[in-house]
Enzyme design. Structure first.
Site, mmCIF file in Angstrom:
data_model
loop_
_atom_site.group_PDB
_atom_site.id
_atom_site.type_symbol
_atom_site.label_atom_id
_atom_site.label_comp_id
_atom_site.label_asym_id
_atom_site.label_seq_id
_atom_site.Cartn_x
_atom_site.Cartn_y
_atom_site.Cartn_z
ATOM 1 N N GLU A 83 35.716 44.312 40.142
ATOM 2 C CA GLU A 83 36.769 44.966 39.352
ATOM 3 C C GLU A 83 37.054 46.363 39.919
ATOM 4 O O GLU A 83 38.214 46.754 40.102
ATOM 5 C CB GLU A 83 36.297 45.050 37.895
ATOM 6 C CG GLU A 83 37.316 45.566 36.915
ATOM 7 C CD GLU A 83 36.862 45.271 35.475
ATOM 8 O OE1 GLU A 83 35.951 44.445 35.257
ATOM 9 O OE2 GLU A 83 37.432 45.883 34.567
ATOM 10 N N GLU A 139 23.690 33.211 39.426
ATOM 11 C CA GLU A 139 24.326 33.461 40.729
ATOM 12 C C GLU A 139 23.735 32.483 41.736
ATOM 13 O O GLU A 139 22.533 32.243 41.728
ATOM 14 C CB GLU A 139 24.072 34.926 41.148
ATOM 15 C CG GLU A 139 24.328 35.277 42.582
ATOM 16 C CD GLU A 139 25.766 34.992 43.048
ATOM 17 O OE1 GLU A 139 26.738 35.391 42.383
ATOM 18 O OE2 GLU A 139 25.898 34.338 44.106
ATOM 19 N N ASP A 176 35.286 33.123 42.361
ATOM 20 C CA ASP A 176 35.927 32.739 43.623
ATOM 21 C C ASP A 176 37.164 31.887 43.316
ATOM 22 O O ASP A 176 37.064 30.914 42.575
ATOM 23 C CB ASP A 176 34.943 31.943 44.485
ATOM 24 C CG ASP A 176 33.745 32.793 44.894
ATOM 25 O OD1 ASP A 176 33.902 34.026 44.971
ATOM 26 O OD2 ASP A 176 32.657 32.228 45.119
ATOM 27 N N THR A 207 33.009 45.346 36.536
ATOM 28 C CA THR A 207 32.147 44.639 37.485
ATOM 29 C C THR A 207 32.326 45.284 38.865
ATOM 30 O O THR A 207 33.248 46.076 39.071
ATOM 31 C CB THR A 207 32.538 43.144 37.582
ATOM 32 O OG1 THR A 207 33.696 43.021 38.405
ATOM 33 C CG2 THR A 207 32.816 42.529 36.225
ATOM 34 N N GLU A 208 31.471 44.901 39.816
ATOM 35 C CA GLU A 208 31.606 45.433 41.176
ATOM 36 C C GLU A 208 32.991 45.110 41.753
ATOM 37 O O GLU A 208 33.662 45.985 42.299
ATOM 38 C CB GLU A 208 30.531 44.836 42.099
ATOM 39 C CG GLU A 208 29.248 45.636 42.129
ATOM 40 C CD GLU A 208 28.110 44.975 41.348
ATOM 41 O OE1 GLU A 208 28.353 43.947 40.684
ATOM 42 O OE2 GLU A 208 26.984 45.512 41.386
HETATM 43 C C1 SAM Z 1 33.836 37.274 43.820
HETATM 44 S S1 SAM Z 1 32.187 37.365 43.332
HETATM 45 C C2 SAM Z 1 32.253 38.255 41.782
HETATM 46 C C3 SAM Z 1 30.917 38.840 41.403
HETATM 47 C C4 SAM Z 1 30.897 39.574 40.043
HETATM 48 N N1 SAM Z 1 31.123 38.665 38.934
HETATM 49 C C5 SAM Z 1 31.889 40.704 40.023
HETATM 50 O O1 SAM Z 1 32.900 40.567 39.324
HETATM 51 O O2 SAM Z 1 31.650 41.708 40.683
HETATM 52 C C6 SAM Z 1 31.895 35.708 42.767
HETATM 53 C C7 SAM Z 1 30.417 35.372 42.698
HETATM 54 O O3 SAM Z 1 30.263 34.113 42.075
HETATM 55 C C8 SAM Z 1 29.249 33.390 42.748
HETATM 56 N N2 SAM Z 1 29.496 31.965 42.508
HETATM 57 C C9 SAM Z 1 30.574 31.249 42.895
HETATM 58 N N3 SAM Z 1 30.456 29.971 42.519
HETATM 59 C C10 SAM Z 1 29.266 29.869 41.857
HETATM 60 C C11 SAM Z 1 28.574 28.800 41.251
HETATM 61 N N4 SAM Z 1 29.056 27.549 41.265
HETATM 62 N N5 SAM Z 1 27.387 29.045 40.664
HETATM 63 C C12 SAM Z 1 26.870 30.305 40.668
HETATM 64 N N6 SAM Z 1 27.469 31.365 41.261
HETATM 65 C C13 SAM Z 1 28.659 31.154 41.840
HETATM 66 C C14 SAM Z 1 29.435 33.796 44.196
HETATM 67 O O4 SAM Z 1 28.284 33.551 44.966
HETATM 68 C C15 SAM Z 1 29.772 35.274 44.072
HETATM 69 O O5 SAM Z 1 28.623 36.089 44.108
#
Ligand code: SAM
Length: 217
Positions: free
Chosen positions: A195, A69, A118, A192-193
């Protein structure tokens, strides 16, 4: 986020080096030494607050799991879960996956989970999507020859983009696609959170399973 909290996150992350790996590049090619065993290693990129990766590790003791993360303020929540009940088969890394091929080597990863990544909807942001060609190239380097990518998303744009990106890539093949995961929910699905949030909004969850083609290495 208030400065006080950022400082708290940083201090906490540095206080648990046995869970949050401090200098991940030095373990490239040697993650089995970190876990002290040769069990397969699975990775969640963008693990957020860690619910998924923690539960996967808790229920699959014969596999090692790593959550990556990029934000301190987010991964600290995953650390808090692991502090309450540490798991031998779980490690966390605070790192931007844009250089993921510098922390894993020699095809040492068996599976990559991309959960609710994202979407970066603007065209000029496309290369930041975790299924863009540059990321797929990195995954080819770190995945073992039978390596798998599993993706879940509520975002149709990211789903469509990922299908095209995987389909155009010489090294990957698409094994299965589900347009509404909850209509055909595999019993091993771990939520996941994000989801949980999207399900409450009645949004369909798209799912893709892709693997490396046999002759890619
Ligand atoms: C929308 S959240 C989803 C979190 C989790 N996977 C969930 O489904 O609940 C996307 C996460 O990916 C992380 N993220 C995005 N691009 C990333 C990257 N290049 N490297 C590491 N983390 C990344 C963001 O900081 C964010 O916490």
């Amino acid at each position: 986020m208030r400065l006080r909290n950022v400082k708290y996150a940083k201090e906490l992350l540095e206080s648990y080096p046995e869970i949050i790996i401090q200098n991940p590049k030095k373990h490239a090619g040697n993650w089995k030494e970190v876990f002290k065993n040769k069990k397969p290693i699975e990775l969640e990129i963008g693990c957020g607050k860690g619910k998924f990766i923690y539960e996967k590790a808790e229920t699959n003791p014969d596999t090692n799991f790593i959550g990556v993360e990029k934000f301190d303020s987010v991964i600290v929540r995953a650390l808090e879960k692991a502090m309450i009940k540490p798991l031998d088969n779980l490690r966390l890394i605070r790192f931007d996956a844009v250089n993921i091929d510098s922390i894993f080597k020699d095809y040492e990863i068996h599976k990559i989970y991309l959960n609710f990544s994202d979407p970066w909807p603007k065209k000029r942001q496309a290369k930041r999507r975790l299924t863009s060609p540059i990321f797929l190239k990195h995954y080819t380097k770190i995945l073992n020859p039978k390596g798998i990518i599993e993706l879940k998303t509520d975002n149709y744009g990211l789903f469509e983009y990922s299908m095209l990106s995987l389909n155009h890539d010489d090294n990957f093949q698409i094994n299965s696609v589900i347009l509404d995961l909850y209509k055909a929910l595999p019993k091993e699905n771990v939520q996941t959170e994000f989801e949980i949030k999207f399900l409450k909004l009645n949004k369909p969850i798209y799912y893709i399973k892709s693997s490396l083609k046999e002759d890619n290495k």
